[in-house]
Design an enzyme around this catalytic site. Sequence first.
Site, PDB file in Angstrom:
ATOM      1  N   LYS A  38       2.441  22.261  24.908  1.00 63.33           N
ATOM      2  CA  LYS A  38       1.500  21.953  25.989  1.00 63.33           C
ATOM      3  C   LYS A  38       1.530  20.479  26.397  1.00 63.33           C
ATOM      4  CE  LYS A  38      -2.366  21.165  22.883  1.00 63.33           C
ATOM      5  NZ  LYS A  38      -3.254  21.847  21.953  1.00 63.33           N
ATOM      6  N   ARG A 133     -14.962  23.006  16.635  1.00 62.69           N
ATOM      7  CA  ARG A 133     -14.429  23.545  17.882  1.00 62.69           C
ATOM      8  C   ARG A 133     -14.355  25.049  17.672  1.00 62.69           C
ATOM      9  NH1 ARG A 133      -8.843  21.620  20.718  1.00 62.69           N
ATOM     10  NH2 ARG A 133      -8.056  23.361  19.505  1.00 62.69           N
TER      11      ARG A 133
HETATM   12  C1  LIG Z   1      -2.786  21.547  20.749  1.00 62.74           C
HETATM   13  C2  LIG Z   1      -3.025  22.406  19.580  1.00 62.74           C
HETATM   14  C3  LIG Z   1      -2.232  22.243  18.429  1.00 62.74           C
HETATM   15  C4  LIG Z   1      -1.170  21.186  18.309  1.00 62.74           C
HETATM   16  O1  LIG Z   1      -1.750  19.966  17.993  1.00 62.74           O
HETATM   17  P1  LIG Z   1      -0.851  18.636  17.763  1.00 62.74           P
HETATM   18  O2  LIG Z   1      -1.830  17.632  17.332  1.00 62.74           O
HETATM   19  O3  LIG Z   1      -0.229  18.336  19.073  1.00 62.74           O
HETATM   20  O4  LIG Z   1       0.145  18.964  16.720  1.00 62.74           O
HETATM   21  C5  LIG Z   1      -2.476  23.088  17.367  1.00 62.74           C
HETATM   22  N1  LIG Z   1      -3.438  24.032  17.427  1.00 62.74           N
HETATM   23  C6  LIG Z   1      -4.214  24.213  18.510  1.00 62.74           C
HETATM   24  C7  LIG Z   1      -5.249  25.278  18.504  1.00 62.74           C
HETATM   25  C8  LIG Z   1      -4.023  23.408  19.620  1.00 62.74           C
HETATM   26  O5  LIG Z   1      -4.792  23.588  20.710  1.00 62.74           O
END
Ligand SMILES: *Cc1c(COP(=O)(O)O)cnc(C)c1O
Length: 358
Positions: A38, A133
């Site tokens: 993302k 969250r």
């Molecule tokens: C964005 C996201 C990740 C990845 O996090 P990073 O810090 O970029 O490794 C993992 N789990 C969820 C639910 C996310 O939204």
Amino acid sequence: MLASYPRLVVDLSAIAENTGKVVVACTSAEIRIAGVTKGICAHGSIVRAMVDAGCPELADSRMTNIRSLRSMGFGLPLLLLRIPMLSEIPEVVEWADCSLVSMPETLQALDRECRCTGKEHQVIVMADMGDLREGFWPDDQQEALCTVLQGLERVRCRGVGVNFGCFGGVLPARKKLLELTCIAEEFERFLGYPLETVSGGSSSSLALLERNEIPEGVNHLRIGEAILLGTDVTSSRDIPWLRQRTMFLAGEVVELFRKPSVPQGVRGKDAFGRIPVFEDRGNRLRAIVAVGRQDVPIEGIEPERPGVTILGGSSDHLVLDVEEASPGVIMGEALRFFPDYGAMLALATSPYVGFEMV
Ligand SMILES: *Cc1c(COP(=O)(O)O)cnc(C)c1O
């Protein structure tokens, strides 16, 4: 056709190197990763670099990106990271193999859609281990969720997962991951089948991996930032065994003048309703770069060139002090800035910013 500036220039070999290193480190601890796309809007060539470097699963938070990942045809499982909207359930079932879920209503809606379309879907049920969250609160909602899971026909519980750091800033800890493995065991007892996946968080959990503190049983991590930037913003650190500065923003200088360092005249608020503060440093050489807050949160970028500091910016103008820049700044040249995670995210999604792979 986009102008050549501003553009985000990405070093694919650095992304590949980071992916490879994360995969190797995790595999040696019997952990599988999902590479999270993302941050770069699931951009094809960057995803390709991650896949070629051995990433076994891809994950994204947006269905738009999941769809484009599907259309790239890597043949890898696709994981939806954001707990689904009830209004997007048909797309989720059609394009994603698995999703992170916390609500019983969502599980039921997914199962209903699968029954209607003859498809199957997997879920990783999220537990909230304190970051506040997404996720069920273990003491309260676990049994009700398990009961719903048991009644599903075409949705299978692949496992349980946790997220840290994103809302409450809670850091991953061995103790919390141990609790997650206990929850996994309770799920297994209740459901009567073994769970395939216990997903212990994101890039921030790599700190535990380095200290050998990930408990046995946790066998999955979702890694974006570490691969894309080599950093871990939750612990505000560069990950020492990964490459940083994997990408930069290139923006063009459109004005270069020596001006006073304090505005002249009666002052109100700036374009964003703030009252800026200035230190009088006499006349200084300043540059304007054609990039603004519409493209990037300017607090999230760091100039590459020594002696360049960011004074501020508006929607479309980035104002720099370049008096001490070395080498000196020239009108019309492109300056480089390194983005943090938030800046990368914004740049990758701004329609005004191009991509270039090197
Ligand atoms: C964005 C996201 C990740 C990845 O996090 P990073 O810090 O970029 O490794 C993992 N789990 C969820 C639910 C996310 O939204």
